[in-house]
Design an enzyme around this catalytic site. Structure first.
Site, PDB file in Angstrom:
ATOM      1  N   HIS A   3      40.307  59.245  35.377  1.00 27.20           N
ATOM      2  CA  HIS A   3      40.443  58.458  36.598  1.00 27.20           C
ATOM      3  C   HIS A   3      40.979  57.070  36.238  1.00 27.20           C
ATOM      4  O   HIS A   3      40.405  56.366  35.393  1.00 27.20           O
ATOM      5  CB  HIS A   3      39.090  58.286  37.289  1.00 27.20           C
ATOM      6  CG  HIS A   3      38.562  59.526  37.937  1.00 27.20           C
ATOM      7  ND1 HIS A   3      39.251  60.693  38.043  1.00 27.20           N
ATOM      8  CD2 HIS A   3      37.344  59.758  38.543  1.00 27.20           C
ATOM      9  CE1 HIS A   3      38.530  61.597  38.670  1.00 27.20           C
ATOM     10  NE2 HIS A   3      37.366  61.049  38.991  1.00 27.20           N
ATOM     11  N   CYS A   6      31.490  59.701  39.399  1.00 32.19           N
ATOM     12  CA  CYS A   6      32.327  59.488  38.210  1.00 32.19           C
ATOM     13  C   CYS A   6      33.137  58.194  38.281  1.00 32.19           C
ATOM     14  O   CYS A   6      33.192  57.420  37.318  1.00 32.19           O
ATOM     15  CB  CYS A   6      33.242  60.687  37.985  1.00 32.19           C
ATOM     16  SG  CYS A   6      34.131  61.255  39.448  1.00 32.19           S
ATOM     17  N   ASN A  23      36.838  61.264  33.378  1.00 33.74           N
ATOM     18  CA  ASN A  23      35.917  61.496  34.493  1.00 33.74           C
ATOM     19  C   ASN A  23      34.869  62.558  34.231  1.00 33.74           C
ATOM     20  O   ASN A  23      33.734  62.446  34.704  1.00 33.74           O
ATOM     21  CB  ASN A  23      36.697  61.839  35.763  1.00 33.74           C
ATOM     22  CG  ASN A  23      37.663  62.979  35.581  1.00 33.74           C
ATOM     23  OD1 ASN A  23      38.639  62.862  34.840  1.00 33.74           O
ATOM     24  ND2 ASN A  23      37.428  64.099  36.251  1.00 33.74           N
ATOM     25  N   THR A  24      35.186  63.633  33.484  1.00 35.71           N
ATOM     26  CA  THR A  24      34.162  64.663  33.259  1.00 35.71           C
ATOM     27  C   THR A  24      33.307  64.371  32.029  1.00 35.71           C
ATOM     28  O   THR A  24      32.305  65.049  31.814  1.00 35.71           O
ATOM     29  CB  THR A  24      34.784  66.071  33.145  1.00 35.71           C
ATOM     30  OG1 THR A  24      35.695  66.113  32.043  1.00 35.71           O
ATOM     31  CG2 THR A  24      35.484  66.464  34.430  1.00 35.71           C
ATOM     32  N   SER A  58      40.379  67.353  37.933  1.00 41.40           N
ATOM     33  CA  SER A  58      39.131  67.935  37.433  1.00 41.40           C
ATOM     34  C   SER A  58      37.911  67.395  38.151  1.00 41.40           C
ATOM     35  O   SER A  58      36.860  68.028  38.160  1.00 41.40           O
ATOM     36  CB  SER A  58      38.998  67.687  35.928  1.00 41.40           C
ATOM     37  OG  SER A  58      39.101  66.302  35.641  1.00 41.40           O
ATOM     38  N   GLU A  74      33.838  59.809  49.020  1.00 45.18           N
ATOM     39  CA  GLU A  74      34.019  59.132  47.740  1.00 45.18           C
ATOM     40  C   GLU A  74      33.984  57.614  47.873  1.00 45.18           C
ATOM     41  O   GLU A  74      33.385  56.917  47.038  1.00 45.18           O
ATOM     42  CB  GLU A  74      35.332  59.578  47.106  1.00 45.18           C
ATOM     43  CG  GLU A  74      35.489  59.196  45.652  1.00 45.18           C
ATOM     44  CD  GLU A  74      34.728  60.093  44.710  1.00 45.18           C
ATOM     45  OE1 GLU A  74      34.796  59.856  43.490  1.00 45.18           O
ATOM     46  OE2 GLU A  74      34.044  61.036  45.189  1.00 45.18           O
ATOM     47  N   ARG A  82      20.590  59.774  45.301  1.00 41.07           N
ATOM     48  CA  ARG A  82      21.083  58.700  44.428  1.00 41.07           C
ATOM     49  C   ARG A  82      20.667  57.313  44.891  1.00 41.07           C
ATOM     50  O   ARG A  82      20.480  56.414  44.073  1.00 41.07           O
ATOM     51  CB  ARG A  82      22.615  58.755  44.331  1.00 41.07           C
ATOM     52  CG  ARG A  82      23.151  59.786  43.358  1.00 41.07           C
ATOM     53  CD  ARG A  82      24.665  59.736  43.325  1.00 41.07           C
ATOM     54  NE  ARG A  82      25.232  60.767  42.464  1.00 41.07           N
ATOM     55  CZ  ARG A  82      26.497  61.147  42.487  1.00 41.07           C
ATOM     56  NH1 ARG A  82      27.340  60.573  43.360  1.00 41.07           N
ATOM     57  NH2 ARG A  82      26.937  62.081  41.671  1.00 41.07           N
TER      58      ARG A  82
END
Length: 354
Positions: free
Chosen positions: A243, A149, A329-330, A179, A202, A112
């Site tokens: 989130h 996310c 978030n997903t 999730s 994170e 990334r």
């Protein structure tokens, strides 16, 4: 023209979202789905533990799942490959795919921060797609990354503020849904009657990826933003989807709450105007004025899950701006952003593969 696409890693939560969104997409033909060897050569409906709120699309129920290997991808010959694999697998498989010449949109965290790999949140930094031409020095194909996310949600909220008023400091404390850890990511005994104030790696992802997404594209790389910094604290909470992030920031100059609200409401997209992509919400940022919003259960599905919702915008006595931002978030934070990136790729496909 429709683009043939494959989903690699189709049985997890993000994989299921990708399959669901791509199975009925006006620009894409979903020609293949893959999973681990023990699920291969079986019907999708027989191997996936479908966990989404909507019924499994009928046109994928009978699809035969392929084993995740290069030979099967070569036989399918897709135009675009969406990968949703654990990072320890993705870090090798993504590179195998791009070496074979495929355009890969990957959800894993590996690569990334590479200076020639775009980390895209299209309304924020669609212009970063132009860095792909630099990858010709490394690979036959092209690699694009979907951000973390929580980072996707945060940077969409920060973009209009940064553009209009500048940023000096950003502090964010996240309350992240279950999730985000996957179907089997957090046990019930760990999260019931509890909040877990730690998610591995994170905080570093949010801090570093945000500066890259809000960085500048040059002829040689994407240069992370050095004009401000981001400091994050993360928490896993007993919420299924959505989130919620509490943001504290200092702008370059004092700004009113109303000016912040106006910049968020009027924001549409970044330098590439008229993106006109099917999954792009008409209103990427929704501002609510109620004192107790946004809330995950009430607000996560705004814009089909692709909009973020900002509320409780206020100032403290030191002129810091404070607000809460919520995103699905997903969807916005993962699969939906991946599909949006796929649309951006499709619109620029000939330029990308040159």
């Amino acid at each position: 023209m429709k683009f043939n696409v494959v989903v690699v890693g189709s049985t997890g939560l993000v994989g299921q979202r990708l399959v669901s969104m791509l199975s009925k997409h006006q620009w894409f033909n979903l020609i293949g789905i893959t999973a681990s060897k023990d699920k291969a050569n079986k019907k999708y409906k027989d191997v996936v533990k479908w966990s989404l709120e909507n019924k499994m699309p009928e046109n994928v129920e009978e699809m035969i799942v392929y084993d995740t290997n290069i030979e099967n991808i070569n036989n399918l010959k897709p135009d675009i490959v969406f990968t949703s694999l654990p990072t320890d697998i993705s870090k090798d498989f993504d590179i195998q795919l791009v070496k074979q010449g495929y355009v890969v949109i990957s959800h894993a965290s590996n690569n990334r921060m590479d200076k020639d790999v775009p980390l895209l949140n299209p309304e924020v930094n669609a212009d970063h797609i132009n860095v792909l031409k630099l990858q010709a020095n490394r690979w036959k194909g092209r690699l694009i990354k979907v951000p973390n996310c929580a980072t996707s949600i945060l940077t969409l909220a920060l973009k209009p503020i940064y553009d209009n008023f500048g940023l000096r400091h950003v502090f964010v404390s996240t309350m992240q849904a279950l999730s985000g850890a996957g179907i089997n990511g957090v046990s019930s005994m760990a999260i019931l009657d509890n909040i877990i104030p730690y998610i591995e790696h994170e905080e570093e992802k949010i801090e570093n990826e945000s500066l890259k997404i809000l960085g500048e594209l040059s002829n040689e790389s994407i240069k992370p933003n050095e004009s401000f910094y981001v400091s994050a604290s993360v928490h896993r909470v007993n919420v299924l989807e959505g989130h919620l992030e509490s943001v504290f920031l200092k702008t370059d100059n004092d700004v009113s709450v109303e000016e912040i609200k106006k910049s968020l409401i009027e924001f549409k997209e970044n330098k590439i105007k008229n993106l006109n992509l099917p999954t792009k919400p008409s209103q990427p940022i929704i501002v609510r004025n109620e004192i107790d919003r946004p809330q995950p259960r009430l607000d996560r599905n705004e814009g089909n899950g692709m909009s973020i919702v900002v509320g409780r915008i206020r100032k403290d006595n030191r002129n810091w701006i404070k607000f809460n931002v919520l995103g699905h978030n997903t969807i916005r934070g993962a699969a939906g952003n991946g599909v949006l990136i796929g649309e951006l790729v499709a619109k620029n496909y000939n330029d990308i593969i040159q």
